[in-house]
Write a protein that holds these residues in place. Structure first.
Motif, PDB file in Angstrom:
ATOM      1  N   HIS A 260     -12.093  29.268   5.208  1.00  0.00           N
ATOM      2  CA  HIS A 260     -11.152  28.170   4.929  1.00  0.00           C
ATOM      3  C   HIS A 260     -11.844  26.813   5.053  1.00  0.00           C
ATOM      4  CE1 HIS A 260      -8.820  31.700   5.620  1.00  0.00           C
ATOM      5  NE2 HIS A 260      -8.987  31.618   6.933  1.00  0.00           N
ATOM      6  N   LEU A 261     -13.094  26.766   4.599  1.00  0.00           N
ATOM      7  CA  LEU A 261     -13.854  25.511   4.676  1.00  0.00           C
ATOM      8  C   LEU A 261     -14.266  25.042   3.278  1.00  0.00           C
ATOM      9  CD1 LEU A 261     -16.123  26.305   7.772  1.00  0.00           C
ATOM     10  CD2 LEU A 261     -14.105  24.828   7.726  1.00  0.00           C
ATOM     11  N   ASP A 262     -15.345  25.635   2.723  1.00  0.00           N
ATOM     12  CA  ASP A 262     -15.873  25.151   1.444  1.00  0.00           C
ATOM     13  C   ASP A 262     -15.578  26.081   0.273  1.00  0.00           C
ATOM     14  OD1 ASP A 262     -17.051  23.123   2.934  1.00  0.00           O
ATOM     15  OD2 ASP A 262     -18.759  24.421   3.416  1.00  0.00           O
ATOM     16  N   GLU A 263     -14.814  27.121   0.523  1.00  0.00           N
ATOM     17  CA  GLU A 263     -14.557  28.083  -0.537  1.00  0.00           C
ATOM     18  C   GLU A 263     -13.812  27.420  -1.703  1.00  0.00           C
ATOM     19  OE1 GLU A 263     -13.992  28.570   2.672  1.00  0.00           O
ATOM     20  OE2 GLU A 263     -15.007  30.415   3.269  1.00  0.00           O
ATOM     21  N   GLN A 264     -14.118  27.880  -2.924  1.00  0.00           N
ATOM     22  CA  GLN A 264     -13.465  27.332  -4.120  1.00  0.00           C
ATOM     23  C   GLN A 264     -11.964  27.592  -4.099  1.00  0.00           C
ATOM     24  OE1 GLN A 264     -14.530  25.710  -6.971  1.00  0.00           O
ATOM     25  NE2 GLN A 264     -16.499  25.319  -5.966  1.00  0.00           N
ATOM     26  N   GLU A 265     -11.638  28.841  -3.814  1.00  0.00           N
ATOM     27  CA  GLU A 265     -10.219  29.188  -3.788  1.00  0.00           C
ATOM     28  C   GLU A 265      -9.852  29.579  -2.360  1.00  0.00           C
ATOM     29  OE1 GLU A 265      -8.578  31.928  -6.831  1.00  0.00           O
ATOM     30  OE2 GLU A 265     -10.651  31.815  -7.561  1.00  0.00           O
ATOM     31  N   CYS A 266      -8.850  28.915  -1.827  1.00  0.00           N
ATOM     32  CA  CYS A 266      -8.479  29.200  -0.443  1.00  0.00           C
ATOM     33  C   CYS A 266      -7.010  28.849  -0.240  1.00  0.00           C
ATOM     34  CB  CYS A 266      -9.366  28.387   0.499  1.00  0.00           C
ATOM     35  SG  CYS A 266      -8.791  28.394   2.206  1.00  0.00           S
ATOM     36  N   ALA A 267      -6.220  29.836   0.171  1.00  0.00           N
ATOM     37  CA  ALA A 267      -4.779  29.631   0.332  1.00  0.00           C
ATOM     38  C   ALA A 267      -4.487  28.639   1.460  1.00  0.00           C
ATOM     39  CB  ALA A 267      -4.094  30.966   0.621  1.00  0.00           C
ATOM     40  N   VAL A 268      -5.364  28.601   2.470  1.00  0.00           N
ATOM     41  CA  VAL A 268      -5.151  27.683   3.589  1.00  0.00           C
ATOM     42  C   VAL A 268      -5.339  26.239   3.116  1.00  0.00           C
ATOM     43  CG1 VAL A 268      -6.068  26.923   5.829  1.00  0.00           C
ATOM     44  CG2 VAL A 268      -5.750  29.365   5.360  1.00  0.00           C
ATOM     45  N   LYS A 269      -6.421  26.005   2.359  1.00  0.00           N
ATOM     46  CA  LYS A 269      -6.642  24.645   1.862  1.00  0.00           C
ATOM     47  C   LYS A 269      -5.554  24.234   0.863  1.00  0.00           C
ATOM     48  CE  LYS A 269     -11.052  24.878   0.799  1.00  0.00           C
ATOM     49  NZ  LYS A 269     -12.271  24.300   0.215  1.00  0.00           N
ATOM     50  N   ASP A 270      -5.093  25.180   0.053  1.00  0.00           N
ATOM     51  CA  ASP A 270      -3.952  24.894  -0.839  1.00  0.00           C
ATOM     52  C   ASP A 270      -2.744  24.488  -0.001  1.00  0.00           C
ATOM     53  OD1 ASP A 270      -5.513  25.550  -2.950  1.00  0.00           O
ATOM     54  OD2 ASP A 270      -4.595  27.525  -3.323  1.00  0.00           O
ATOM     55  N   GLY A 271      -2.548  25.208   1.091  1.00  0.00           N
ATOM     56  CA  GLY A 271      -1.416  24.914   1.981  1.00  0.00           C
ATOM     57  C   GLY A 271      -1.491  23.496   2.525  1.00  0.00           C
ATOM     58  N   VAL A 272      -2.702  23.046   2.845  1.00  0.00           N
ATOM     59  CA  VAL A 272      -2.867  21.683   3.359  1.00  0.00           C
ATOM     60  C   VAL A 272      -2.510  20.684   2.258  1.00  0.00           C
ATOM     61  CG1 VAL A 272      -4.491  20.006   4.338  1.00  0.00           C
ATOM     62  CG2 VAL A 272      -4.675  22.424   4.957  1.00  0.00           C
ATOM     63  N   GLU A 273      -2.965  20.974   1.031  1.00  0.00           N
ATOM     64  CA  GLU A 273      -2.661  20.076  -0.087  1.00  0.00           C
ATOM     65  C   GLU A 273      -1.168  20.010  -0.371  1.00  0.00           C
ATOM     66  OE1 GLU A 273      -4.972  20.590  -3.825  1.00  0.00           O
ATOM     67  OE2 GLU A 273      -6.635  20.143  -2.426  1.00  0.00           O
ATOM     68  N   GLN A 274      -0.521  21.157  -0.265  1.00  0.00           N
ATOM     69  CA  GLN A 274       0.916  21.204  -0.569  1.00  0.00           C
ATOM     70  C   GLN A 274       1.778  20.780   0.626  1.00  0.00           C
ATOM     71  OE1 GLN A 274       1.084  25.274  -1.733  1.00  0.00           O
ATOM     72  NE2 GLN A 274      -0.145  24.892  -3.576  1.00  0.00           N
ATOM     73  N   GLY A 275       1.141  20.581   1.759  1.00  0.00           N
ATOM     74  CA  GLY A 275       1.893  20.111   2.925  1.00  0.00           C
ATOM     75  C   GLY A 275       2.528  21.205   3.762  1.00  0.00           C
ATOM     76  N   THR A 276       2.260  22.479   3.461  1.00  0.00           N
ATOM     77  CA  THR A 276       2.817  23.536   4.323  1.00  0.00           C
ATOM     78  C   THR A 276       1.994  23.685   5.602  1.00  0.00           C
ATOM     79  OG1 THR A 276       1.669  25.058   2.834  1.00  0.00           O
ATOM     80  CG2 THR A 276       4.060  25.008   2.685  1.00  0.00           C
ATOM     81  N   ILE A 277       0.749  23.211   5.564  1.00  0.00           N
ATOM     82  CA  ILE A 277      -0.039  23.117   6.793  1.00  0.00           C
ATOM     83  C   ILE A 277      -0.308  21.635   7.027  1.00  0.00           C
ATOM     84  CG2 ILE A 277      -2.282  23.590   7.865  1.00  0.00           C
ATOM     85  CD1 ILE A 277      -2.347  26.237   6.420  1.00  0.00           C
ATOM     86  N   ALA A 278       0.016  21.162   8.227  1.00  0.00           N
ATOM     87  CA  ALA A 278      -0.197  19.736   8.517  1.00  0.00           C
ATOM     88  C   ALA A 278      -1.690  19.442   8.539  1.00  0.00           C
ATOM     89  CB  ALA A 278       0.424  19.383   9.866  1.00  0.00           C
ATOM     90  N   LEU A 279      -2.054  18.289   7.993  1.00  0.00           N
ATOM     91  CA  LEU A 279      -3.468  17.914   7.927  1.00  0.00           C
ATOM     92  C   LEU A 279      -4.094  17.887   9.326  1.00  0.00           C
ATOM     93  CD1 LEU A 279      -5.891  16.988   6.271  1.00  0.00           C
ATOM     94  CD2 LEU A 279      -5.079  14.628   6.517  1.00  0.00           C
ATOM     95  N   THR A 280      -3.349  17.379  10.310  1.00  0.00           N
ATOM     96  CA  THR A 280      -3.911  17.299  11.668  1.00  0.00           C
ATOM     97  C   THR A 280      -4.218  18.693  12.218  1.00  0.00           C
ATOM     98  OG1 THR A 280      -1.683  17.272  12.582  1.00  0.00           O
ATOM     99  CG2 THR A 280      -2.775  15.137  12.297  1.00  0.00           C
ATOM    100  N   ARG A 281      -3.383  19.658  11.881  1.00  0.00           N
ATOM    101  CA  ARG A 281      -3.621  21.036  12.358  1.00  0.00           C
ATOM    102  C   ARG A 281      -4.870  21.603  11.694  1.00  0.00           C
ATOM    103  NH1 ARG A 281      -1.383  23.805  16.411  1.00  0.00           N
ATOM    104  NH2 ARG A 281      -1.065  25.668  15.123  1.00  0.00           N
ATOM    105  N   TYR A 282      -5.013  21.341  10.403  1.00  0.00           N
ATOM    106  CA  TYR A 282      -6.210  21.827   9.707  1.00  0.00           C
ATOM    107  C   TYR A 282      -7.461  21.158  10.281  1.00  0.00           C
ATOM    108  CZ  TYR A 282      -9.581  22.945   6.081  1.00  0.00           C
ATOM    109  OH  TYR A 282     -10.711  23.380   5.421  1.00  0.00           O
TER     110      TYR A 282
END
Ligand SMILES: Nc1nc2c(ncn2[C@@H]2O[C@H](COP(=O)(O)OP(=O)(O)OP(=O)(O)O)[C@@H](O)[C@H]2O)c(=O)[nH]1
Ligand SMILES: [Zn+2]
Length: 299
Positions: A260-282
């Motif tokens: 969940h760092l530099d991968e091209q496709e990552c559901a966690v990073k998508d979640g951060v972009e969409q706001g389902t994971i808070a940026l501070t938590r990431y």
């Protein structure tokens, strides 16, 4: 013989034998506890086995533990073990509320298998500025108590949560843990102070957690105030398990070994972009992962 360790310093341990009230001071058989490569192999709350001479021969397997990584010794360090609940205490304004510090406490609690309760103290100094964070952690499923040790807010709720339990208290220096304990237990202050003096014998008292009897059953486990704090996380997978919303989305990453760092496709990073994971938590995830990667190399 089985005993519970209440306190330890400089090779001497205060233990309570099963079925006894009084504390006895005992030592480890030989110089070191075999097979445990930790900063402090024994911590308050540990159950130990004693031989007939009352020497500690074994640490009984822990159900859980609050730990951090100790950079000076390059080893995990345990504050306390086998507890029921930990109050992660922060102040609303002073010292400044650092949300990533809260994440560090929560990660360590989850990692160690101890249920955390978030306690925001000093709400008399204001709480409105934290409303976004309060909603965030409530949505993540954490119990949150707003308290003022000075004015009494939240104390009943804390006492009720802690009833008959062994409850750890930890947080940064100055958030009000001592004040909170005194407010929660106004009647045992004197007794407590005396017992502490007896157990801790003066200096270096802050290196270890201290057990204090609770008036409604169980014990408080007071820990020294911290300035910085590195959760001990043995692997990236464990870190994911310690952050519920990251764990949930991590299942959907196309690569099973996704960091969940530099991968091209990552559901966690998508979640951060969409706001389902808070940026501070990431951000907390990334930072704790970085740190743990670096100390795992040393350890
Ligand atoms: N306004 C306000 N001040 C508080 C409250 N609780 C504690 N304080 C103050 O915060 C300061 C620090 O409190 P302590 O109880 O010493 O903090 P601590 O967490 O035990 O600190 P360490 O001993 O360094 O771990 C003291 O001046 C307290 O009077 C509160 O609810 N409201
Ligand atoms: Zn991913």
């Amino acid at each position: 013989m089985k005993a519970r360790l209440f306190y330890g310093r400089a090779g001497r341990f205060g233990v309570q034998l099963e079925g006894e009230e009084a504390l006895r001071h005992v030592q480890i058989k030989g110089k070191r506890l075999q097979g445990v490569d930790e900063y402090n192999p024994l911590a308050p709350g540990d159950w130990v086995e004693l031989d007939k001479d009352l020497l500690i021969i074994r640490r009984i397997e822990r159900t859980n533990a609050l730990q951090r990584f100790n950079w000076k010794q390059n080893k995990p360090q345990t504050f306390c073990a086998n507890i029921d609940l930990v109050f992660c205490v922060l102040a609303s304004k002073s010292p400044e509320f650092h949300v990533r510090f809260l994440d560090r406490l929560l990660i360590a609690a989850e990692e160690g298998g101890v249920e955390p309760v978030i306690v925001i103290n000093k709400i008399d100094e204001g709480i409105e500025h934290l409303s976004e964070y309060l909603a965030l952690y409530q949505n993540l499923g954490y119990t949150l108590v707003l308290a003022s040790a000075l004015h009494g807010d939240g104390l009943e709720q804390l006492r009720a949560l802690a009833k008959d339990k062994l409850v750890g208290l930890w947080g940064a220096s100055g958030v009000g843990k001592s004040t909170l304990l005194n407010a929660l237990e106004p009647n045992i202050q004197q007794e407590t102070a005396a017992v502490n003096r007896k157990w801790n014998r003066g200096n270096h008292t802050t290196n270890f957690a201290t057990f204090l009897p609770k008036s409604n059953g169980g014990y408080w486990v007071d820990t020294p105030g911290m300035r910085d704090f590195t959760p001990f996380v043995p692997s990236q997978e464990e870190l994911v398990l310690a952050m519920p919303e990251i764990q949930e989305l991590a299942h959907h990453c196309p690569f099973s070994n996704c960091q969940h760092l530099d991968e091209q496709e990552c559901a966690v990073k998508d979640g951060v972009e969409q706001g389902t994971i808070a940026l501070t938590r990431y951000q907390s995830y990334v930072k704790v992962l970085e740190e743990s990667t670096s100390y795992r190399k040393k350890w």
